[in-house]
Design a protein around this motif. Structure first.
Motif, short mmCIF file in Angstrom:
data_model
loop_
_atom_site.label_atom_id
_atom_site.label_comp_id
_atom_site.label_asym_id
_atom_site.label_seq_id
_atom_site.Cartn_x
_atom_site.Cartn_y
_atom_site.Cartn_z
N GLU A 271 0.82 -1.21 0.00
CA GLU A 271 0.00 0.00 0.00
C GLU A 271 0.86 1.26 0.00
O GLU A 271 0.35 2.35 -0.27
N GLU A 272 2.14 1.14 0.31
CA GLU A 272 2.98 2.33 0.49
C GLU A 272 3.47 2.86 -0.85
O GLU A 272 4.04 2.11 -1.66
N SER A 273 3.28 4.17 -1.06
CA SER A 273 3.75 4.74 -2.32
C SER A 273 5.27 4.70 -2.37
O SER A 273 5.94 4.69 -1.34
N GLY B 111 10.89 11.94 -4.16
CA GLY B 111 10.15 10.85 -4.79
C GLY B 111 8.88 10.53 -4.03
O GLY B 111 7.81 10.36 -4.61
N HIS B 112 9.00 10.47 -2.70
CA HIS B 112 7.86 10.09 -1.86
C HIS B 112 6.68 11.03 -2.05
O HIS B 112 5.55 10.60 -2.20
N MET B 113 6.97 12.34 -2.01
CA MET B 113 5.88 13.31 -2.06
C MET B 113 5.20 13.31 -3.42
O MET B 113 4.02 13.58 -3.52
N SER C 68 18.60 7.25 -2.72
CA SER C 68 17.90 8.53 -2.55
C SER C 68 18.39 9.26 -1.32
O SER C 68 18.66 10.46 -1.35
N LEU C 69 18.51 8.50 -0.22
CA LEU C 69 18.88 9.16 1.05
C LEU C 69 20.22 9.89 0.97
O LEU C 69 20.37 10.96 1.54
N VAL C 70 21.20 9.26 0.29
CA VAL C 70 22.53 9.90 0.28
C VAL C 70 22.69 10.89 -0.89
O VAL C 70 23.75 11.50 -1.03
N GLY D 277 17.66 12.86 -1.07
CA GLY D 277 16.71 12.73 0.04
C GLY D 277 15.48 12.01 -0.47
O GLY D 277 15.20 12.01 -1.67
N ILE D 278 14.73 11.38 0.43
CA ILE D 278 13.62 10.56 -0.08
C ILE D 278 12.34 11.34 -0.32
O ILE D 278 11.46 10.88 -1.01
N GLN D 279 12.23 12.54 0.23
CA GLN D 279 10.94 13.23 0.14
C GLN D 279 10.55 13.59 -1.30
O GLN D 279 9.38 13.60 -1.64
N TYR E 151 19.00 2.34 15.97
CA TYR E 151 17.91 3.24 15.55
C TYR E 151 17.84 3.30 14.03
O TYR E 151 16.78 3.24 13.42
N ARG E 152 18.99 3.46 13.42
CA ARG E 152 19.02 3.52 11.96
C ARG E 152 18.76 2.13 11.36
O ARG E 152 18.06 1.99 10.36
N ALA E 153 19.34 1.10 12.00
CA ALA E 153 19.18 -0.27 11.47
C ALA E 153 17.70 -0.64 11.36
O ALA E 153 17.28 -1.31 10.41
N THR E 154 16.89 -0.18 12.31
CA THR E 154 15.47 -0.53 12.31
C THR E 154 14.78 0.03 11.06
O THR E 154 14.02 -0.66 10.37
N THR E 155 15.07 1.29 10.74
CA THR E 155 14.46 1.92 9.57
C THR E 155 15.03 1.33 8.28
O THR E 155 14.31 1.11 7.30
N HIS E 156 16.33 1.12 8.30
CA HIS E 156 17.05 0.52 7.17
C HIS E 156 16.43 -0.84 6.84
O HIS E 156 16.06 -1.12 5.69
N ASN E 157 16.27 -1.69 7.88
CA ASN E 157 15.70 -3.03 7.66
C ASN E 157 14.22 -2.96 7.32
O ASN E 157 13.70 -3.79 6.58
N LYS E 158 13.54 -1.97 7.87
CA LYS E 158 12.11 -1.79 7.52
C LYS E 158 11.99 -1.57 6.02
O LYS E 158 11.12 -2.11 5.35
N GLY E 159 12.91 -0.75 5.50
CA GLY E 159 12.91 -0.48 4.06
C GLY E 159 13.18 -1.76 3.27
O GLY E 159 12.55 -2.00 2.23
N ILE E 160 14.09 -2.59 3.76
CA ILE E 160 14.37 -3.87 3.09
C ILE E 160 13.09 -4.71 3.07
O ILE E 160 12.70 -5.27 2.04
N MET E 161 12.39 -4.74 4.22
CA MET E 161 11.18 -5.55 4.31
C MET E 161 10.04 -4.99 3.47
O MET E 161 9.11 -5.71 3.12
N ASN E 162 10.10 -3.69 3.13
CA ASN E 162 9.13 -3.14 2.16
C ASN E 162 9.16 -3.98 0.89
O ASN E 162 8.14 -4.33 0.32
N GLY E 163 10.38 -4.27 0.45
CA GLY E 163 10.54 -5.04 -0.79
C GLY E 163 10.24 -6.51 -0.59
O GLY E 163 9.59 -7.14 -1.42
N GLY F 286 17.62 1.29 -3.47
CA GLY F 286 16.84 2.46 -3.89
C GLY F 286 16.74 3.48 -2.77
O GLY F 286 16.93 4.68 -2.99
N ALA F 287 16.44 3.00 -1.55
CA ALA F 287 16.26 3.92 -0.42
C ALA F 287 17.58 4.64 -0.11
O ALA F 287 17.62 5.87 0.01
N LEU F 288 18.68 3.88 -0.03
CA LEU F 288 19.97 4.50 0.32
C LEU F 288 20.44 5.44 -0.78
O LEU F 288 21.01 6.50 -0.50
C1 MEV Z 1 10.18 3.92 4.14
O1 MEV Z 1 9.12 3.02 4.13
C2 MEV Z 1 11.48 3.19 4.13
C3 MEV Z 1 12.73 4.07 4.27
O2 MEV Z 1 12.63 4.88 5.44
C4 MEV Z 1 13.89 3.10 4.40
C5 MEV Z 1 15.20 3.74 4.77
O3 MEV Z 1 15.22 4.80 5.42
O4 MEV Z 1 16.23 3.12 4.44
C6 MEV Z 1 12.90 4.98 3.08
#
Ligand code: MEV
Length: 442
Positions: free
Chosen positions: A85-87, A395-397, A386-388, A391-393, A276-288, A382-384
């Motif tokens: 569901e996530e854009s 594409g996201h926005m 954009s982030l480096v 920034g992700i906003q 803290y970062r690993a959680t978001t990083h891995n969350k992004g992996i799990m998106n895929g 893809g996430a990294l």
């Molecule tokens: C958003 O669903 C996932 C990201 O936050 C992953 C990341 O920061 O690596 C973009």
């Protein structure tokens, strides 16, 4: 308003359940009924099929089903089905796939496919006595007792791989385990493993009761606490990787290849050392990963639990991906423990799951493991990326723009106007609303 407990809810018809809910929780407002019934009125047969997957079904919950094409995986070109569901997730996957397609694509290696389960029991006895009984009697009996259950699986090339007795008494008084490993071939194998384990529990009880070397007091102390598979499968693991010369690592954001490689690697290192970062990083992996897990009818709660347990295996939660930039070569990889199936479960029932598996060329469970690891790695790339860089906003926005416009009931014409309007601008919620007001007041 105080609500009353309901008796026999499961026995009510779908309409009966809805009527009760509307009366009890929704002030009798019948408008809610239309929201729920629109799905089954459209396609009653499909709804009926879905009703049987779960209990107390009153409607269906749709999710966007998208395609990320151009994935070159071990020399095969695939289009990945993604239910999410996530854009931006599908867009990021497609972009990463395209980036790697002319650099050799993704390479995968199945490291192992062993699944695990335990009979957890309490037994007030001496560990060495139990071990002797296990080695010389029980293990053989456990295998014999499960022969009927394992027959089909053995014919398909799988079965029970090993059973061990584990002494856990140092952590919990009198606690032991039968720890079994399984090969479940192309199935996820949950029912198979749990059936074997429940039989282990019964056999253990019977064999202890008949064993002369245990006293009556010892026999009476045996408690089978539970028999259940473990969703933590660190030995059911696949590696997916990409690599190229740093000089070929061209990013279109304007930074140099070297700077991109350095920043990317640094971002991975931060996720390796900072939970803290690993959680978001891995969350992004799990998106895929999850998007393909869901599209192929597998259990995303199991894959999530396993991935995060593995990420914390060294006592500190860390990144699932790694990166090196040695000798002018950029290398980026993931080791993903994941247990999935391509037979059983929903795979033969859910029309979109069947479609997904056909689209992927009817993969084996091992091939699906590879595809899932690639999807996670691509998403993280893809996430990294954009982030480096940008920034992700940005594409996201852009993707979020449609969510905002839909909330305000924008017409197709208005949506087109906004696509042009934001072509060179960063989308913001405020800007969308003020421009929409201007447009509508014209
Ligand atoms: C958003 O669903 C996932 C990201 O936050 C992953 C990341 O920061 O690596 C973009």
């Amino acid at each position: 308003m105080n609500h009353q407990p309901v008796e026999g809810f499961s026995k009510l018809s779908k309409q009966g359940k809805i009527d009760w809910l509307i009366k009890e929780y929704l002030d009798g407002n019948k408008e809610h009924e239309t929201v729920l019934t629109q799905y089954w009125n459209e396609n009653p047969d499909l709804q009926k099929l879905h009703d049987e997957f779960s209990e107390n079904t009153i409607s269906n919950f749709f999710m966007p089903y998208g395609i990320a094409p151009n994935f070159l995986i071990d020399g095969k070109l695939l289009a990945l089905p993604m239910a999410v569901e996530e854009s931006s997730v599908v867009a990021a996957a497609s972009k990463a796939a395209k980036f790697w397609i002319d650099k050799g694509g993704f390479k995968t290696t199945i490291i192992n496919t062993e699944k695990l389960g335990h009979t957890h029991f309490i037994f007030k006895t001496e560990a060495h006595k139990l071990l002797h009984f296990f080695n010389f009697k029980l293990k053989k009996k456990l295998l014999e007792a499960t022969e009927d259950i394992t027959k089909n699986m053995r014919n398909r090339g799988g079965g029970i791989l090993n059973i061990k007795l584990i002494d856990k008494t140092a952590e919990l008084k009198d606690y032991f385990q039968l720890k079994a490993s399984f090969d479940t071939v192309d199935s996820m194998g949950a029912n198979f493993i749990n059936s074997c384990l429940e039989q282990f529990g019964k056999t253990l009880k019977e064999e202890v009761a008949n064993e002369e070397s245990f006293s009556q007091e010892e026999k009476d102390s045996l408690q089978i606490v539970m028999n259940i598979l473990s969703n933590y499968t660190p030995d059911c693991i696949v590696r997916a990787e990409v690599s190229c010369k740093i000089e070929d690592l061209k990013d279109d954001s304007g930074i140099s290849n070297e700077e991109f490689a350095w920043k990317f690697k640094r971002a991975v290192t931060i996720a390796e050392i900072e939970p803290y970062r690993a959680t978001t990083h891995n969350k992004g992996i799990m998106n895929g990963v999850d998007a393909v897990v869901i599209a192929t009818g597998n259990d995303f709660r199991a894959t999530e639990a396993c991935a995060h347990a593995y990420a914390a295996r060294n006592g500190k939660y860390s990144s699932l991906t790694h990166c090196t930039t040695d000798n002018g070569i950029f290398r980026f990889w993931i080791d993903l423990p994941i247990s999935v199936g391509v037979v059983g479960g929903l795979t033969n029932l859910h029309p979109l799951v069947k479609f997904s598996l056909s689209l992927l060329g009817k993969p084996s469970a091992q091939e699906l493991m590879s595809i899932l690891a690639v999807s996670g790695l691509a998403q993280n790339f893809g996430a990294l990326r954009s982030l480096v860089t940008t920034g992700i906003q940005k594409g996201h926005m852009k993707m979020h723009l449609f969510n905002i416009l839909n909330q305000f009931g924008a017409t197709e014409e208005e949506k087109q106007h906004f696509v042009t309007y934001f072509k060179d601008k960063t989308v913001s919620h405020h800007e969308v609303i003020s421009e929409l007001e201007k447009l509508r007041n014209k």
